[in-house]
Design a protein around this motif. Sequence first.
Motif, PDB file in Angstrom:
ATOM      1  N   GLU A  36       0.852  -1.188   0.000  1.00  0.00           N
ATOM      2  CA  GLU A  36       0.000   0.000   0.000  1.00  0.00           C
ATOM      3  C   GLU A  36       0.888   1.238   0.000  1.00  0.00           C
ATOM      4  OE1 GLU A  36      -2.837  -0.122   3.153  1.00  0.00           O
ATOM      5  OE2 GLU A  36      -3.833  -1.930   2.394  1.00  0.00           O
ATOM      6  N   ILE A  37       0.574   2.171  -0.894  1.00  0.00           N
ATOM      7  CA  ILE A  37       1.419   3.342  -1.109  1.00  0.00           C
ATOM      8  C   ILE A  37       0.600   4.607  -0.876  1.00  0.00           C
ATOM      9  CG2 ILE A  37       2.855   4.565  -2.794  1.00  0.00           C
ATOM     10  CD1 ILE A  37       3.203   1.864  -4.242  1.00  0.00           C
ATOM     11  N   THR A  43       0.607   8.754  -9.887  1.00  0.00           N
ATOM     12  CA  THR A  43       2.032   8.826  -9.562  1.00  0.00           C
ATOM     13  C   THR A  43       2.671   7.445  -9.605  1.00  0.00           C
ATOM     14  OG1 THR A  43       1.687  10.770  -8.159  1.00  0.00           O
ATOM     15  CG2 THR A  43       3.698   9.497  -7.789  1.00  0.00           C
ATOM     16  N   VAL A  44       2.002   6.466  -8.990  1.00  0.00           N
ATOM     17  CA  VAL A  44       2.538   5.106  -8.933  1.00  0.00           C
ATOM     18  C   VAL A  44       2.569   4.489 -10.330  1.00  0.00           C
ATOM     19  CG1 VAL A  44       2.271   2.825  -7.889  1.00  0.00           C
ATOM     20  CG2 VAL A  44       1.638   4.869  -6.590  1.00  0.00           C
ATOM     21  N   TYR A  45       1.505   4.700 -11.080  1.00  0.00           N
ATOM     22  CA  TYR A  45       1.393   4.117 -12.417  1.00  0.00           C
ATOM     23  C   TYR A  45       2.533   4.579 -13.325  1.00  0.00           C
ATOM     24  CZ  TYR A  45      -1.082   2.257 -16.516  1.00  0.00           C
ATOM     25  OH  TYR A  45      -1.437   1.534 -17.631  1.00  0.00           O
ATOM     26  N   ASP A  46       2.849   5.866 -13.262  1.00  0.00           N
ATOM     27  CA  ASP A  46       3.872   6.410 -14.158  1.00  0.00           C
ATOM     28  C   ASP A  46       5.255   5.862 -13.837  1.00  0.00           C
ATOM     29  OD1 ASP A  46       4.412   8.252 -16.370  1.00  0.00           O
ATOM     30  OD2 ASP A  46       5.603   9.359 -14.912  1.00  0.00           O
ATOM     31  N   GLN A 128      -5.413   9.664  -2.487  1.00  0.00           N
ATOM     32  CA  GLN A 128      -4.001   9.754  -2.123  1.00  0.00           C
ATOM     33  C   GLN A 128      -3.423   8.421  -1.654  1.00  0.00           C
ATOM     34  OE1 GLN A 128      -2.198  12.610  -2.572  1.00  0.00           O
ATOM     35  NE2 GLN A 128      -4.054  13.490  -3.458  1.00  0.00           N
ATOM     36  N   LYS A 129      -4.063   7.311  -2.008  1.00  0.00           N
ATOM     37  CA  LYS A 129      -3.564   6.005  -1.566  1.00  0.00           C
ATOM     38  C   LYS A 129      -3.818   4.957  -2.643  1.00  0.00           C
ATOM     39  CE  LYS A 129      -3.309   3.133   2.579  1.00  0.00           C
ATOM     40  NZ  LYS A 129      -3.750   2.991   3.989  1.00  0.00           N
ATOM     41  N   ASP A 171       8.649   4.008  -1.506  1.00  0.00           N
ATOM     42  CA  ASP A 171       9.470   5.103  -0.983  1.00  0.00           C
ATOM     43  C   ASP A 171       9.569   6.249  -1.983  1.00  0.00           C
ATOM     44  OD1 ASP A 171       9.875   3.667   1.319  1.00  0.00           O
ATOM     45  OD2 ASP A 171      11.888   2.977   0.787  1.00  0.00           O
ATOM     46  N   TYR A 172       9.793   5.908  -3.255  1.00  0.00           N
ATOM     47  CA  TYR A 172       9.980   6.955  -4.258  1.00  0.00           C
ATOM     48  C   TYR A 172       8.669   7.692  -4.533  1.00  0.00           C
ATOM     49  CZ  TYR A 172      11.941   9.399  -8.250  1.00  0.00           C
ATOM     50  OH  TYR A 172      12.382  10.380  -9.102  1.00  0.00           O
ATOM     51  N   ALA A 173       7.556   6.942  -4.633  1.00  0.00           N
ATOM     52  CA  ALA A 173       6.260   7.575  -4.908  1.00  0.00           C
ATOM     53  C   ALA A 173       5.845   8.494  -3.767  1.00  0.00           C
ATOM     54  CB  ALA A 173       5.199   6.504  -5.147  1.00  0.00           C
ATOM     55  N   GLU A 174       6.074   8.055  -2.536  1.00  0.00           N
ATOM     56  CA  GLU A 174       5.684   8.879  -1.391  1.00  0.00           C
ATOM     57  C   GLU A 174       6.577  10.107  -1.264  1.00  0.00           C
ATOM     58  OE1 GLU A 174       5.541   6.262   1.963  1.00  0.00           O
ATOM     59  OE2 GLU A 174       3.655   5.333   1.316  1.00  0.00           O
ATOM     60  N   LYS A 175       7.845   9.980  -1.657  1.00  0.00           N
ATOM     61  CA  LYS A 175       8.722  11.149  -1.664  1.00  0.00           C
ATOM     62  C   LYS A 175       8.267  12.139  -2.730  1.00  0.00           C
ATOM     63  CE  LYS A 175      13.487  12.683  -2.401  1.00  0.00           C
ATOM     64  NZ  LYS A 175      13.083  13.684  -3.403  1.00  0.00           N
TER      65      LYS A 175
END
Length: 334
Positions: A36-37, A43-46, A128-129, A171-175
Motif C-alpha cells: 500500500e502506497i 504517480t505510482v502508475y507512471d 491519495q492512496k 518510498d519513491y512515490a511517497e517522496k
Amino acid sequence: MKSFKVIGIIILGMIILFFIYAIFLPNEVVTEKEVEINAPVETVYDLVNDFHQWQNWSPWFDTAHEVTYVGADKGVGAVMRWVDDKDKVGERSIKTSDFPNSIIVVTQFREEHSTADMTFEFSSMSDQKTKLTLKFKMESQFSYPFGRYIAWLIQAGVDNSFPRALVNIKDYAEKEKSDTLDYKVIEEEFAVSNYLLIKDSSAMEVMDKVMGKNFGQIMNYIKMSGLEVQGAPVVFWQKFNPQGISVFWAAMPVNEGTKVRGRVENFKFEGGKVCKIEYFGAYDKSAGAWNTLDKYIADKGYTMNGAPFEQYITDPVTEPDTTKWQTNIYFPVK
C-alpha cells in the motif's frame, strides 16, 4: 574393495535422492506480492509505465552496466534492453498498459531462451492512496531434473528482489508526493480575455509537434488579421490522458475577436476566480503541481468551473535550461 563399494552405494544414494527431490520442486517460477502506497494512482502508475523511471526504484539496475531504450517513450511499445555485469543480455517490453488498472511487462532472457511476465495491478484506495500488486510468472523450459533446481534458484532470487522493488516504488512515490507540499497555491481573479484557438487532440508522444503546428497556424492568422498578441500562449485541457489521447485547445490571447475561418476559432474566456501555481521545470514533471491543486481545491470545498489551463511564460526555444521554464497552471473554481 569394501570401501569402494560403500562409496559407490553412497554416491548412488545421493543420485537417487537428487532425482527424488527434484520431483517435488516446481517447474515454473510464480510469485505475488503487494504493498500500500500513500500516493495517487497516477504517480505510482507512471513509475512503472515509463522505463526511464525504473532506475529510481528497480533493484535489477544494480547488475546492469549498459541500458538502452528503444520504441515508445512509455506505455505499449516501450522497450528496455540491458547487458549485465556478466555480459548477459536481456530485454523488457510493455505488452499492455491499461490506465489506471494494470501494466504487463514481458522480460526476455536471451541466453536462457526464456520469457517471464510481470503484471502490475493498481487499485486506487482513495485520492491519495494506492494498492500495488506485483505478479510474476515464468513458464519453464525447466526440464526434469536439472531444470527444476534452476527454477528453485530463480524462485529464491525473485522472492528476494520483488519485495525490495515494491518497497522502493513505495518510498519513491511517497517522496514524490511529499514534494508537492513545496508548491504555493495562489487564489486570484483572472481577467476576461479574448483568444484565437485551435481545438485538437493528440497522444503524448507527438504532443509537442501537434501543439507546435497549431500555435504556428494561430500566429500566422494573427499576423494576417492585424491583431495584437496580449500575452503568453495557453492550452485549455478538455481531457488529459497520459496513456492515450488527450483533448486540448491551443490558444493565443489577442486584443479583440475577429472574423475567423478554417480551424481557427474565437473564444472569450469570461474570467473569474482561479487557483494558480507558478511551476518551474520541464513540462512532463509538473504532476506534483497538478496534484497539489487537486488537493487544495478539495480541501477548500471548491468545485471546478471550467477546464484547467496552462500558460507558458517561458519560450523553450530561447531558454534551454528546463529548470527556468515557467508554466502557470490555473484551475477555474467556484
